[in-house]
Design a protein around this motif. Structure first.
Motif, PDB file in Angstrom:
ATOM      1  N   PRO B 308      87.400  71.361 -12.386  1.00  0.00           N
ATOM      2  CA  PRO B 308      88.039  70.108 -12.787  1.00  0.00           C
ATOM      3  C   PRO B 308      89.404  69.870 -12.131  1.00  0.00           C
ATOM      4  CG  PRO B 308      88.068  71.696 -14.603  1.00  0.00           C
ATOM      5  CD  PRO B 308      87.189  72.264 -13.527  1.00  0.00           C
ATOM      6  N   ILE B 309      90.161  70.941 -11.905  1.00  0.00           N
ATOM      7  CA  ILE B 309      91.499  70.756 -11.344  1.00  0.00           C
ATOM      8  C   ILE B 309      91.436  70.049  -9.989  1.00  0.00           C
ATOM      9  CG2 ILE B 309      93.500  71.914 -10.370  1.00  0.00           C
ATOM     10  CD1 ILE B 309      93.694  72.010 -13.285  1.00  0.00           C
ATOM     11  N   SER B 310      90.595  70.562  -9.067  1.00  0.00           N
ATOM     12  CA  SER B 310      90.642  70.036  -7.706  1.00  0.00           C
ATOM     13  C   SER B 310      90.073  68.634  -7.617  1.00  0.00           C
ATOM     14  CB  SER B 310      89.906  70.965  -6.746  1.00  0.00           C
ATOM     15  OG  SER B 310      88.533  70.970  -7.082  1.00  0.00           O
ATOM     16  N   THR B 311      89.368  68.171  -8.637  1.00  0.00           N
ATOM     17  CA  THR B 311      88.808  66.828  -8.512  1.00  0.00           C
ATOM     18  C   THR B 311      89.833  65.765  -8.864  1.00  0.00           C
ATOM     19  OG1 THR B 311      88.063  66.886 -10.808  1.00  0.00           O
ATOM     20  CG2 THR B 311      86.486  67.578  -9.141  1.00  0.00           C
ATOM     21  N   THR B 312      90.914  66.158  -9.556  1.00  0.00           N
ATOM     22  CA  THR B 312      91.801  65.094 -10.017  1.00  0.00           C
ATOM     23  C   THR B 312      93.098  64.984  -9.236  1.00  0.00           C
ATOM     24  OG1 THR B 312      92.620  66.630 -11.682  1.00  0.00           O
ATOM     25  CG2 THR B 312      90.905  65.073 -12.376  1.00  0.00           C
ATOM     26  N   PHE B 313      93.289  65.865  -8.239  1.00  0.00           N
ATOM     27  CA  PHE B 313      94.536  65.821  -7.487  1.00  0.00           C
ATOM     28  C   PHE B 313      94.311  65.567  -6.010  1.00  0.00           C
ATOM     29  CE2 PHE B 313      97.163  66.968 -10.935  1.00  0.00           C
ATOM     30  CZ  PHE B 313      96.470  67.897 -11.703  1.00  0.00           C
ATOM     31  N   VAL B 314      95.304  64.979  -5.380  1.00  0.00           N
ATOM     32  CA  VAL B 314      95.203  64.778  -3.935  1.00  0.00           C
ATOM     33  C   VAL B 314      96.528  65.233  -3.309  1.00  0.00           C
ATOM     34  CG1 VAL B 314      95.955  62.355  -4.134  1.00  0.00           C
ATOM     35  CG2 VAL B 314      94.674  63.095  -2.130  1.00  0.00           C
ATOM     36  N   GLU B 315      96.423  65.901  -2.196  1.00  0.00           N
ATOM     37  CA  GLU B 315      97.614  66.350  -1.472  1.00  0.00           C
ATOM     38  C   GLU B 315      97.752  65.581  -0.159  1.00  0.00           C
ATOM     39  OE1 GLU B 315      95.644  69.447  -2.651  1.00  0.00           O
ATOM     40  OE2 GLU B 315      96.838  68.895  -4.406  1.00  0.00           O
ATOM     41  N   THR B 316      98.951  65.123   0.095  1.00  0.00           N
ATOM     42  CA  THR B 316      99.254  64.464   1.362  1.00  0.00           C
ATOM     43  C   THR B 316     100.386  65.229   2.033  1.00  0.00           C
ATOM     44  OG1 THR B 316      98.735  62.344   0.321  1.00  0.00           O
ATOM     45  CG2 THR B 316      99.902  62.272   2.436  1.00  0.00           C
ATOM     46  N   TRP B 317     100.131  65.813   3.194  1.00  0.00           N
ATOM     47  CA  TRP B 317     101.158  66.561   3.903  1.00  0.00           C
ATOM     48  C   TRP B 317     101.934  65.634   4.832  1.00  0.00           C
ATOM     49  CZ3 TRP B 317     102.356  71.684   3.002  1.00  0.00           C
ATOM     50  CH2 TRP B 317     101.470  72.367   2.142  1.00  0.00           C
ATOM     51  N   ILE B 318     103.253  65.732   4.756  1.00  0.00           N
ATOM     52  CA  ILE B 318     104.112  64.974   5.677  1.00  0.00           C
ATOM     53  C   ILE B 318     104.810  65.989   6.577  1.00  0.00           C
ATOM     54  CG2 ILE B 318     106.175  63.532   5.839  1.00  0.00           C
ATOM     55  CD1 ILE B 318     105.268  62.014   3.466  1.00  0.00           C
ATOM     56  N   ARG B 319     104.637  65.814   7.864  1.00  0.00           N
ATOM     57  CA  ARG B 319     105.234  66.753   8.818  1.00  0.00           C
ATOM     58  C   ARG B 319     105.906  66.007   9.956  1.00  0.00           C
ATOM     59  NH1 ARG B 319     100.063  69.117   7.765  1.00  0.00           N
ATOM     60  NH2 ARG B 319     100.260  71.141   6.709  1.00  0.00           N
ATOM     61  N   ILE B 320     106.984  66.558  10.453  1.00  0.00           N
ATOM     62  CA  ILE B 320     107.596  66.057  11.691  1.00  0.00           C
ATOM     63  C   ILE B 320     107.716  67.243  12.640  1.00  0.00           C
ATOM     64  CG2 ILE B 320     108.885  64.233  10.496  1.00  0.00           C
ATOM     65  CD1 ILE B 320     111.421  66.002  10.857  1.00  0.00           C
ATOM     66  N   PRO B 321     107.915  67.008  13.937  1.00  0.00           N
ATOM     67  CA  PRO B 321     108.099  68.143  14.852  1.00  0.00           C
ATOM     68  C   PRO B 321     109.299  68.967  14.381  1.00  0.00           C
ATOM     69  CG  PRO B 321     107.845  66.096  16.072  1.00  0.00           C
ATOM     70  CD  PRO B 321     107.953  65.715  14.630  1.00  0.00           C
ATOM     71  N   VAL B 322     109.218  70.278  14.528  1.00  0.00           N
ATOM     72  CA  VAL B 322     110.310  71.155  14.081  1.00  0.00           C
ATOM     73  C   VAL B 322     111.617  70.697  14.723  1.00  0.00           C
ATOM     74  CG1 VAL B 322     111.200  73.514  13.999  1.00  0.00           C
ATOM     75  CG2 VAL B 322     108.738  73.102  13.828  1.00  0.00           C
ATOM     76  N   PRO B 323     112.625  70.364  13.926  1.00  0.00           N
ATOM     77  CA  PRO B 323     113.857  69.825  14.494  1.00  0.00           C
ATOM     78  C   PRO B 323     114.536  70.831  15.411  1.00  0.00           C
ATOM     79  CG  PRO B 323     113.811  69.517  12.116  1.00  0.00           C
ATOM     80  CD  PRO B 323     112.697  70.440  12.458  1.00  0.00           C
ATOM     81  N   THR B 324     114.974  70.351  16.566  1.00  0.00           N
ATOM     82  CA  THR B 324     115.712  71.226  17.488  1.00  0.00           C
ATOM     83  C   THR B 324     117.147  70.739  17.619  1.00  0.00           C
ATOM     84  OG1 THR B 324     115.025  69.817  19.295  1.00  0.00           O
ATOM     85  CG2 THR B 324     113.667  71.753  18.870  1.00  0.00           C
ATOM     86  N   SER B 325     117.461  69.747  16.837  1.00  0.00           N
ATOM     87  CA  SER B 325     118.758  69.060  16.868  1.00  0.00           C
ATOM     88  C   SER B 325     119.102  68.504  18.246  1.00  0.00           C
ATOM     89  CB  SER B 325     119.885  69.933  16.317  1.00  0.00           C
ATOM     90  OG  SER B 325     120.313  70.878  17.272  1.00  0.00           O
ATOM     91  N   SER B 326     118.082  68.213  19.068  1.00  0.00           N
ATOM     92  CA  SER B 326     118.361  67.425  20.272  1.00  0.00           C
ATOM     93  C   SER B 326     117.937  65.998  19.966  1.00  0.00           C
ATOM     94  CB  SER B 326     117.601  67.936  21.494  1.00  0.00           C
ATOM     95  OG  SER B 326     116.714  68.965  21.175  1.00  0.00           O
ATOM     96  N   PRO B 327     118.864  65.076  20.026  1.00  0.00           N
ATOM     97  CA  PRO B 327     118.545  63.701  19.648  1.00  0.00           C
ATOM     98  C   PRO B 327     117.558  63.063  20.611  1.00  0.00           C
ATOM     99  CG  PRO B 327     120.914  64.000  20.042  1.00  0.00           C
ATOM    100  CD  PRO B 327     120.234  65.226  20.496  1.00  0.00           C
ATOM    101  N   ASN B 328     116.842  62.072  20.125  1.00  0.00           N
ATOM    102  CA  ASN B 328     115.951  61.271  20.962  1.00  0.00           C
ATOM    103  C   ASN B 328     116.819  60.525  21.969  1.00  0.00           C
ATOM    104  OD1 ASN B 328     114.563  59.012  21.987  1.00  0.00           O
ATOM    105  ND2 ASN B 328     113.244  58.903  20.186  1.00  0.00           N
ATOM    106  N   PRO B 329     116.598  60.775  23.279  1.00  0.00           N
ATOM    107  CA  PRO B 329     117.484  60.169  24.286  1.00  0.00           C
ATOM    108  C   PRO B 329     117.513  58.640  24.220  1.00  0.00           C
ATOM    109  CG  PRO B 329     115.706  61.473  25.323  1.00  0.00           C
ATOM    110  CD  PRO B 329     115.523  61.584  23.868  1.00  0.00           C
ATOM    111  N   ALA B 330     116.402  58.050  23.771  1.00  0.00           N
ATOM    112  CA  ALA B 330     116.366  56.597  23.730  1.00  0.00           C
ATOM    113  C   ALA B 330     117.250  56.052  22.608  1.00  0.00           C
ATOM    114  CB  ALA B 330     114.932  56.121  23.556  1.00  0.00           C
ATOM    115  N   THR B 331     117.242  56.713  21.473  1.00  0.00           N
ATOM    116  CA  THR B 331     117.932  56.167  20.311  1.00  0.00           C
ATOM    117  C   THR B 331     119.177  56.956  19.917  1.00  0.00           C
ATOM    118  OG1 THR B 331     116.683  57.542  18.788  1.00  0.00           O
ATOM    119  CG2 THR B 331     115.710  55.418  19.344  1.00  0.00           C
ATOM    120  N   ASN B 332     119.350  58.136  20.509  1.00  0.00           N
ATOM    121  CA  ASN B 332     120.400  59.076  20.082  1.00  0.00           C
ATOM    122  C   ASN B 332     120.267  59.505  18.618  1.00  0.00           C
ATOM    123  OD1 ASN B 332     122.530  60.584  21.157  1.00  0.00           O
ATOM    124  ND2 ASN B 332     124.015  59.408  19.990  1.00  0.00           N
ATOM    125  N   GLN B 333     119.060  59.336  18.069  1.00  0.00           N
ATOM    126  CA  GLN B 333     118.827  59.684  16.678  1.00  0.00           C
ATOM    127  C   GLN B 333     118.067  61.002  16.582  1.00  0.00           C
ATOM    128  OE1 GLN B 333     119.863  58.116  14.024  1.00  0.00           O
ATOM    129  NE2 GLN B 333     120.717  56.342  15.045  1.00  0.00           N
TER     130      GLN B 333
END
Lengths: 357, 357
Positions: B308-333
């Protein structure tokens, strides 16, 4: 909360059983270069420790025991030491107050509030200039000028600690580096150091699950390191100032005297938690004037024989008017007790350097 | 460390026996005005809690138990909620990170480093202008513009807590104020709340003397307040998001599901301590599509009856590339995972507001 049978580490046992912080070698190498430069320039150096140490409860730190300390005393004093011409090694709790930036806490005086975007006359300057608002210029000018001057002269060396373990390893290593300066080194130990800790062997790896029931934490005493600091690490030459913070004012002087007796350092600055911004007491040993040549010391009067403690200590109270945070209209400055604390210590350290061993 | 026989307070017993913080009335009056204004403008409001709570060990606080949390998750998310058009009540641990100023930590990016004193052409301007250095103008421009815009629109209301007691009283009071907004209120509970505390009756007045021996601390469980929050304080209408931080990744999903089951709120965001900057999991109840009129629900297939447990829940994974603290050259973000977390929550909250009760 209760205390029970002693499980106490000596300083030696501590360093033999607890692992050094991974950055120790790197940190000390920086200190070594800094100290060498000051030695060459003949400058006095003070190690200022500031902020509270933590005792992590798990190896993957989720919870920790902390000592209350914003770092105001240390950060403020460091500024006055720098102003007095000292070089400062500022060893502080990561993220606690630092000299200069302490005036602009993001919570109480956020700098974003006094920046404005300048419209450019012809609209072509991009990005536009961003400047400090007119009413904050004088304030910033003083702090920024001192900051830049210290950075140009390279008289401020900043280091951080988090845990009591980081602190103890760093303190020993930095002190050993400062030893080359002999009597020209001062130690201003304003950090709020944990009395109790969890030896690594007792720590759990993962976050302790709250589950049901109450939580029991059993901790060991942190070794007292002032004695080895005085005798071994500084070889009796460093001018060592420790602090005592108490919530019961009655305990201040007795405990300060006991510490001086036990550890043999130079000054204990006592402060009551609720009065520390406007009142502190310097406790030190009474220094007898040197006897003229050929004169024998007189026998001690009976009263002094009966009350040996009080004959050997002297208390100097430093007080300022209770701060109301209204600046002096002439100078726009709020008086800070650290100005007077540092002035007194600079005088005493000068005498220490000059007097014969 | 060990756990033992339960000494547990219910939420009701907690509020009946522990004293409210002295500033509560004043704090709540500010919230009331803020919420009324947002109601008038039809804006959605999110309460973001951020930073760790403390458990003082003495009434005159010298030592306290703390939960590790710089406040990065909360402060960063608050910025994205504001950008998405929400009004934000930012209830954070005093001195922890805040939206906007978080980019300029005095330790890692001190603002005094990028101010310069402008020489005036004729030397008569006094005090001289102080401006941001050219290379930092673009960076500051973005943050400062967003900051000023939010201040002009009055869509950010900031409050602080220190102890777990402050936090619990404030949380209840703020939630009760937000109740008027019904389904338009969201609760983003990112604060790291103490699991254990010392009831006032067990606290000593003065600083515990270290003396000899080890220190024993016995603490009680902090009451779980999510249940009363869902059922009583928000009357089931608030969109409630809680967090689970684990050091053992295996525990994340099971504990998140158990929490949803136990408390009945909307989302648990699970994060592993070492991966939280680039990976989180949203755990929620699987929502069944509405049945057409006149159609009866089909009986559950046998597999779902067994598990019963697994039928009532849903998991959504949110992932981004592992941050390297080098900003996106286009946006500097530098990409921040909170951008995606908030975007997902904004979508889900929109559905929550629209769906029939």
């Amino acid at each position: 909360m209760t205390t029970s049978d002693p499980t106490s580490f000596s300083a030696e046992e501590y360093f033999a059983t607890q692992p050094p912080p991974p950055t120790l070698e790197h940190d000390i190498s920086g200190v070594r270069d800094f100290v060498a430069r000051q030695a060459k320039e003949g400058r006095k150096v003070v190690l200022v420790t500031s902020g509270g140490t933590t005792v992590p409860l798990e190896l993957n730190v989720v919870r920790f025991l902390d000592n209350f300390s914003a770092g105001t005393r240390g950060a403020t004093s460091a500024e006055y030491f720098l102003k007095a011409g000292y070089a400062v090694i500022f060893m502080h709790r990561q993220f606690s107050l630092q000299p200069y930036s302490r005036h602009y806490s993001h919570s109480t005086n956020p700098f974003l509030d006094f920046l404005e975007i300048e419209p450019s006359a012809d609209g072509t300057i991009s990005p536009p200039a961003i400047c400090v608002t007119r009413n904050m210029r004088q304030d910033l000018l003083e702090v920024l000028t001192a900051y830049k001057s210290v950075h140009a002269a390279e008289t401020l060396h900043t280091m951080t600690f988090v845990t009591v373990n980081d602190y103890l390893w760093l303190l020993r290593a930095v002190t050993q580096e400062l030893c080359v300066l002999g009597k020209k080194s001062m130690y201003y130990l304003a950090a709020a150091v944990s009395d109790f800790f969890l030896p690594r062997q007792k720590m759990s790896e993962h976050k302790i699950q709250s589950g049901k029931g109450s939580l029991h934490i059993e901790m060991d005493q942190v070794p007292k390191i002032l004695k080895p600091m005085v005798v071994e690490w500084t070889k009796g030459e460093g001018f060592i100032v420790s602090f005592k913070l108490e919530t019961d004012g009655q305990l201040l002087v007795p405990k300060a005297r006991a510490a001086l007796d036990r550890y043999g350092h130079q000054v204990v600055i006592g402060n009551d938690l609720h009065r520390r911004k406007f009142e502190v007491v310097f406790v030190s040993r009474k220094s007898l004037p040197p006897l003229p040549p050929g004169v024998e010391p007189e026998p001690l009067p009976e009263q002094e024989l009966e009350d040996p403690i009080s004959t050997t200590f002297v208390e100097t109270w430093i007080r300022i008017p209770v701060p109301t945070s209204s600046p002096n209209p002439a100078t726009n400055q709020v008086k800070e007790i650290e100005e007077d604390i540092v002035a007194e210590l600079v005088r005493r350290h000068e005498r220490w350097v000059e007097e014969a061993r």
